[in-house]
Design an enzyme around this catalytic site. Structure first.
Site, PDB file in Angstrom:
ATOM      1  N   LYS A  77     -44.089   2.445 -31.628  1.00 56.36           N
ATOM      2  CA  LYS A  77     -43.091   2.315 -30.427  1.00 56.36           C
ATOM      3  C   LYS A  77     -43.296   0.866 -30.613  1.00 56.36           C
ATOM      4  O   LYS A  77     -44.702  -0.122 -30.075  1.00 56.36           O
ATOM      5  CB  LYS A  77     -44.741   3.101 -28.668  1.00 56.36           C
ATOM      6  CG  LYS A  77     -44.298   3.474 -28.522  1.00 56.36           C
ATOM      7  CD  LYS A  77     -43.675   2.731 -27.942  1.00 56.36           C
ATOM      8  CE  LYS A  77     -44.250   2.016 -26.388  1.00 56.36           C
ATOM      9  NZ  LYS A  77     -43.361   0.969 -25.331  1.00 56.36           N
ATOM     10  N   GLU A  82     -56.388  -5.635 -31.032  1.00 59.35           N
ATOM     11  CA  GLU A  82     -56.312  -6.560 -30.262  1.00 59.35           C
ATOM     12  C   GLU A  82     -55.568  -6.811 -29.526  1.00 59.35           C
ATOM     13  O   GLU A  82     -54.531  -6.602 -28.891  1.00 59.35           O
ATOM     14  CB  GLU A  82     -55.171  -7.146 -31.400  1.00 59.35           C
ATOM     15  CG  GLU A  82     -54.921  -6.911 -32.902  1.00 59.35           C
ATOM     16  CD  GLU A  82     -56.268  -7.865 -33.712  1.00 59.35           C
ATOM     17  OE1 GLU A  82     -56.995  -8.379 -32.694  1.00 59.35           O
ATOM     18  OE2 GLU A  82     -56.928  -7.402 -34.720  1.00 59.35           O
ATOM     19  N   CYS A  86     -52.249 -14.696 -27.438  1.00 58.02           N
ATOM     20  CA  CYS A  86     -53.579 -13.679 -27.444  1.00 58.02           C
ATOM     21  C   CYS A  86     -54.538 -15.741 -27.680  1.00 58.02           C
ATOM     22  O   CYS A  86     -55.624 -15.528 -27.017  1.00 58.02           O
ATOM     23  CB  CYS A  86     -53.744 -12.432 -28.069  1.00 58.02           C
ATOM     24  SG  CYS A  86     -52.475 -11.668 -28.353  1.00 58.02           S
ATOM     25  N   GLU A  94     -56.888 -14.205 -18.579  1.00 60.05           N
ATOM     26  CA  GLU A  94     -55.946 -14.268 -19.464  1.00 60.05           C
ATOM     27  C   GLU A  94     -54.278 -14.184 -18.604  1.00 60.05           C
ATOM     28  O   GLU A  94     -53.820 -13.563 -17.739  1.00 60.05           O
ATOM     29  CB  GLU A  94     -55.571 -13.118 -20.344  1.00 60.05           C
ATOM     30  CG  GLU A  94     -54.763 -14.005 -21.468  1.00 60.05           C
ATOM     31  CD  GLU A  94     -54.741 -12.657 -22.601  1.00 60.05           C
ATOM     32  OE1 GLU A  94     -54.371 -11.387 -22.169  1.00 60.05           O
ATOM     33  OE2 GLU A  94     -54.474 -13.371 -24.419  1.00 60.05           O
TER      34      GLU A  94
HETATM   35  P1  ADP Z   1     -48.558  -6.225 -21.768  1.00 58.82           P
HETATM   36  O1  ADP Z   1     -48.668  -6.867 -20.065  1.00 58.82           O
HETATM   37  O2  ADP Z   1     -48.594  -7.446 -22.674  1.00 58.82           O
HETATM   38  O3  ADP Z   1     -46.623  -5.488 -21.726  1.00 58.82           O
HETATM   39  P2  ADP Z   1     -49.906  -3.882 -22.350  1.00 58.82           P
HETATM   40  O4  ADP Z   1     -50.650  -3.570 -22.948  1.00 58.82           O
HETATM   41  O5  ADP Z   1     -49.116  -2.860 -20.656  1.00 58.82           O
HETATM   42  O6  ADP Z   1     -49.266  -5.268 -22.023  1.00 58.82           O
HETATM   43  O7  ADP Z   1     -48.860  -3.646 -23.368  1.00 58.82           O
HETATM   44  C1  ADP Z   1     -48.865  -3.165 -25.410  1.00 58.82           C
HETATM   45  C2  ADP Z   1     -47.702  -2.165 -25.541  1.00 58.82           C
HETATM   46  O8  ADP Z   1     -48.771  -1.165 -25.028  1.00 58.82           O
HETATM   47  C3  ADP Z   1     -46.956  -1.928 -25.059  1.00 58.82           C
HETATM   48  O9  ADP Z   1     -45.546  -1.428 -26.430  1.00 58.82           O
HETATM   49  C4  ADP Z   1     -46.827  -0.857 -23.879  1.00 58.82           C
HETATM   50  O10 ADP Z   1     -45.546  -0.263 -23.422  1.00 58.82           O
HETATM   51  C5  ADP Z   1     -47.301  -0.152 -24.560  1.00 58.82           C
HETATM   52  N1  ADP Z   1     -48.605   0.845 -23.373  1.00 58.82           N
HETATM   53  C6  ADP Z   1     -48.519   0.711 -22.283  1.00 58.82           C
HETATM   54  N2  ADP Z   1     -49.059   1.651 -21.972  1.00 58.82           N
HETATM   55  C7  ADP Z   1     -49.177   2.265 -22.493  1.00 58.82           C
HETATM   56  C8  ADP Z   1     -49.706   3.662 -22.291  1.00 58.82           C
HETATM   57  N3  ADP Z   1     -50.601   4.495 -21.596  1.00 58.82           N
HETATM   58  N4  ADP Z   1     -50.367   4.422 -23.861  1.00 58.82           N
HETATM   59  C9  ADP Z   1     -50.167   3.749 -25.247  1.00 58.82           C
HETATM   60  N5  ADP Z   1     -49.159   2.847 -25.208  1.00 58.82           N
HETATM   61  C10 ADP Z   1     -48.946   1.765 -23.136  1.00 58.82           C
END
Ligand code: ADP
Length: 499
Positions: free
Chosen positions: A190, A264, A299, A401
Site C-alpha cells: 500500500k 519502523e 526518521c 519529531e
Molecule cells: P506520515 O505522517 O508520514 O504520512 P503515516 O503514518 O500517516 O505517516 O503514513 C504512513 C503510511 O501509513 C501511509 O501509507 C499511510 O497511508 C498509511 N496509513 C495511515 N493511516 C493508516 C491506518 N489507519 N492503517 C494503515 N495504514 C495507514
C-alpha cells in the site's frame, strides 16, 4: 532473462500521466473497482502531475486474493531461484535509475542530484543484496534425542502487507519487499498517498520478471486502504514504516489478529560532538546526518545536536556557513541541493514548530540558504533550513519529531550530561558520537539507547546492516539477513521418530 517490454522513458511528466490512476495486481495495471482516482501533485509547483487509483477494501480484497493464490507456487520455487530472480530484478532496475530518480523527484520534491537519483540506485542495491541470500534460508539439526532426527526449517509466512511512507518510498519499499519475496512470501504493497507513482513504476518493472501475483501494489489513503490491508484475514504479516500514531493503530489490529508486525517509526536522533572531535568532519556529518538535502524528512535526521560548550559557537558558525552554501531550487535541476517539503499540511506543521521555537525566550533561529527565485516555483513548498540555538532538551522542538529542515544545537559541559540528554527522549532510532578518543567512544556506544549507533560518521541505512529502533522508534529490524529470517519466515520444528 526475458527482454524488458518497456522502453526507457526519462520524462517524469509523461510517465506520471501515462502510469496514473491504476493499481498493479496479478501482473496487470488495473483501475480501482470504483474507478475512483485522486490527484498527485508536484510540491515544487503545486501543479497536478497525474492521478493514482483511489482504492478501498474491495481493491485490497482483490489484491490479497491474487497474492494468496500465487503464494504456494512461489514458495515451492527453490529459494536460490527466487533469490536469482530478485537479483535479476535488481539488474533490470539499475537500467531505470534515471527514470525512477526523476519520477520520485517530481512527486516528492526531493532534489534529483542529491537525493532522488541516489534513492533509485539504493533500491537496486537492496534487491541485489537480498537476491544473494536465497540459500541462507537454512534450518538446523537439533541433538534432541539419538533415536530421533530433529530439525528446523524456515518457512514463509504467506501474504505480507507492506505499508510505506512518502519520504524515501522506493527505498523503504525495497527493504521490505526484497526479503519478503526471497523468503517465499507474496506481497501486497500500500503506497503512500503523497508518493504513489515511482513505487508503482518500480513494481511494474519488477513484474516483467516476477511471476504474476507475487508482487502487487495498491494506492489509496490510510483508513480506506491501509487499514483493510492490515485487517485482512489472509494477510499473515505486516511491515510498516510511518508515524508512531499510525504504527500504534497497525500494531493494535495486528495484535487482534495475532500476526507479527514490524514497525519502523519516528526518531529524534542525537548527535554528540565532543570538544576533541575533528570539527570539520563533525560539521559535514551534521549536514548529511540532518539530511538537509531531504529537507530533514528522515526518521534518522540528526535533529538534536549536542555540542561541547568549548566548540559550540564555532560549530554553529561553520554549520550555518555550509547550509548557507546549499542551493534551494527546482528538484529536477542538477544544480539544486535542497528541494521541497512534501505537502501543504507538512509545511504548515514545520512552520508551526519554527514559530513556536522562535517564541521561546533565549532561543535563536538561524535561517540558512535562500528561497528560490522565479515565477515557476512561486507556489513551491520550500522552507529555509533552520538551526536553533539556545533551546534545551526539554523543549518541544527537541522532543517531538518535526520531519522538516529544523535542528537544535544544544551546548553541554560534561560528557555525562550529553549522554543523559541524548537518552532522554521517547525515541531511540539512531545516534552518532564524534570524538578522537576511542575509549570514550566505546563507552558511548554502549550507553546510547538507540538501534543504530555510529562513531565519527553518519551514514544512512545500508543493505546488510540491521536497522531499527528501540522505545517509540519501533519494533523489529530491517535491511539485514537476520531481518529476513526473523521477520519474514517462521521456524518449523520437525521430528522423525526412528523407533
Ligand atoms: P506520515 O505522517 O508520514 O504520512 P503515516 O503514518 O500517516 O505517516 O503514513 C504512513 C503510511 O501509513 C501511509 O501509507 C499511510 O497511508 C498509511 N496509513 C495511515 N493511516 C493508516 C491506518 N489507519 N492503517 C494503515 N495504514 C495507514
Amino acid at each position: 532473462m526475458s527482454q524488458p517490454m518497456l522502453t526507457a522513458d526519462t520524462d517524469p511528466h509523461r510517465l506520471a500521466r501515462t502510469l496514473g490512476g491504476r493499481n498493479l495486481v496479478g501482473g496487470e495495471l488495473r483501475p480501482s473497482h470504483t474507478g475512483r482516482t485522486f490527484a498527485v501533485f508536484n510540491p515544487a509547483t503545486g501543479r497536478e502531475i497525474g492521478q493514482a487509483a483511489h482504492s478501498d477494501a474491495g481493491d485490497v480484497d482483490d489484491a490479497v486474493a491474487v497474492a494468496f493464490r500465487a503464494q504456494p507456487a512461489w514458495a515451492a520455487t527453490a529459494a536460490r531461484k527466487r533469490g536469482a530472480l530478485v537479483a535479476e530484478c535488481a539488474r533490470l532496475l539499475a537500467s531505470h535509475v534515471e527514470e525512477l530518480g526523476r519520477l520520485v523527484a517530481l512527486e516528492t520534491g526531493k532534489a534529483l542530484r542529491t537525493e532522488s537519483r541516489v534513492e533509485a540506485s539504493v533500491v537496486a542495491d537492496a534487491l541485489q543484496f537480498y537476491g544473494g541470500l536465497g540459500s541462507e534460508l537454512k534450518g538446523e539439526t537439533v541433538p534432541f534425542n539419538p533415536d530421533m532426527l530433529t530439525l528446523t526449517q524456515r518457512e514463509p509466512i504467506g501474504v505480507v502487507g507492506v505499508i510505506i511512507p512518502w519520504n524515501a518510498p522506493m527505498m523503504l519499499m525495497a527493504l521490505k519487499i526484497a526479503p519478503a519475496l526471497v523468503a517465499g512470501n507474496t506481497v501486497v504493497v500500500k503506497s503512500a498517498e503523497e508518493a504513489p507513482l515511482a513505487v508503482l513504476r518500480v513494481c511494474q518493472i519488477l513484474n516483467q520478471l516476477l511471476p504474476p501475483g507475487v508482487l502487487n501494489i495498491v494506492s489509496g489513503f490510510g483508513p480506506d486502504c491501509g487499514a483493510p490491508l492490515v485487517a485482512h484475514p489472509q494477510v499473515g504479516k505486516v511491515t510498516f514504516t510511518g508515524s508512531v500514531e499510525t504504527g500504534r493503530i497497525v500494531a493494535r489490529t495486528a495484535g487482534e489478529k495475532l500476526i507479527p508486525v514490524t514497525l519502523e517509526l519516528g526518531g529524534k536522533s542525537p548527535m554528540i560532538v565532543m570538544d576533541d572531535a575533528d570539527l570539520e568532519q563533525a560539521v559535514a556529518g551534521a549536514v548529511s546526518g540532518m539530511r538537509f538535502t531531504r529537507q530533514g524528512q528522515s526518521c534518522t535526521a540528526a535533529s538534536r545536536i549536542f555540542v561541547h560548550r568549548a566548540i559550540h559557537d564555532e560549530f554553529v558558525t561553520r554549520l550555518k556557513a555550509r547550509v548557507d552554501a546549499m542551493k534551494m531550487g527546482d528538484p529536477l535541476d542538477e544544480a539544486t541541493d535542497i528541494g521541497t517539503i512534501i505537502s501543504r499540511g507538512q509545511l504548515d506543521k514545520v512552520l508551526g514548530y519554527i514559530e513556536s521555537g522562535r517564541a521561546i525566550p533565549g532561543a535563536q533561529a538561524h535561517e540558512c540558504s535562500r528561497l528560490p527565485d522565479g515565477e515557476a516555483l512561486r507556489d513551491g513548498l520550500f522552507v529555509r533550513p533552520v538551526i536553533f540555538t539556545g533551546l534545551d532538551n526539554a523543549s518541544r522542538l527537541a522532543r517531538e519529531e518535526i520531519f522538516g529542515p529544523v535542528t537544535c544545537v544544544i551546548a553541554f559541559d560534561r560528557y555525562e550530561d550529553a549522554i543523559r540528554m541524548a537518552n532522554d527522549s521517547d525515541y531511540g532510532l539512531a545516534a552518532t558520537f564524534w570524538t578522537r578518543d576511542l575509549k570514550t567512544a566505546l563507552d558511548a556506544t554502549r550507553r546510547l539507547n538507540a538501534g543504530f549507533v555510529q562513531v565519527n560518521q553518519n551514514i544512512v541505512v545500508q543493505p546488510g546492516l540491521s536497522y531499527g529502533g528501540v522505545k517509540q522508534s519501533g519494533l523489529g529490524r530491517e535491511a539485514s539477513l537476520e531481518a529476513m529470517l526473523d521477520h519474514f519466515t517462521h521456524k518449523k520444528t520437525v521430528i522423525f521418530n526412528m523407533n
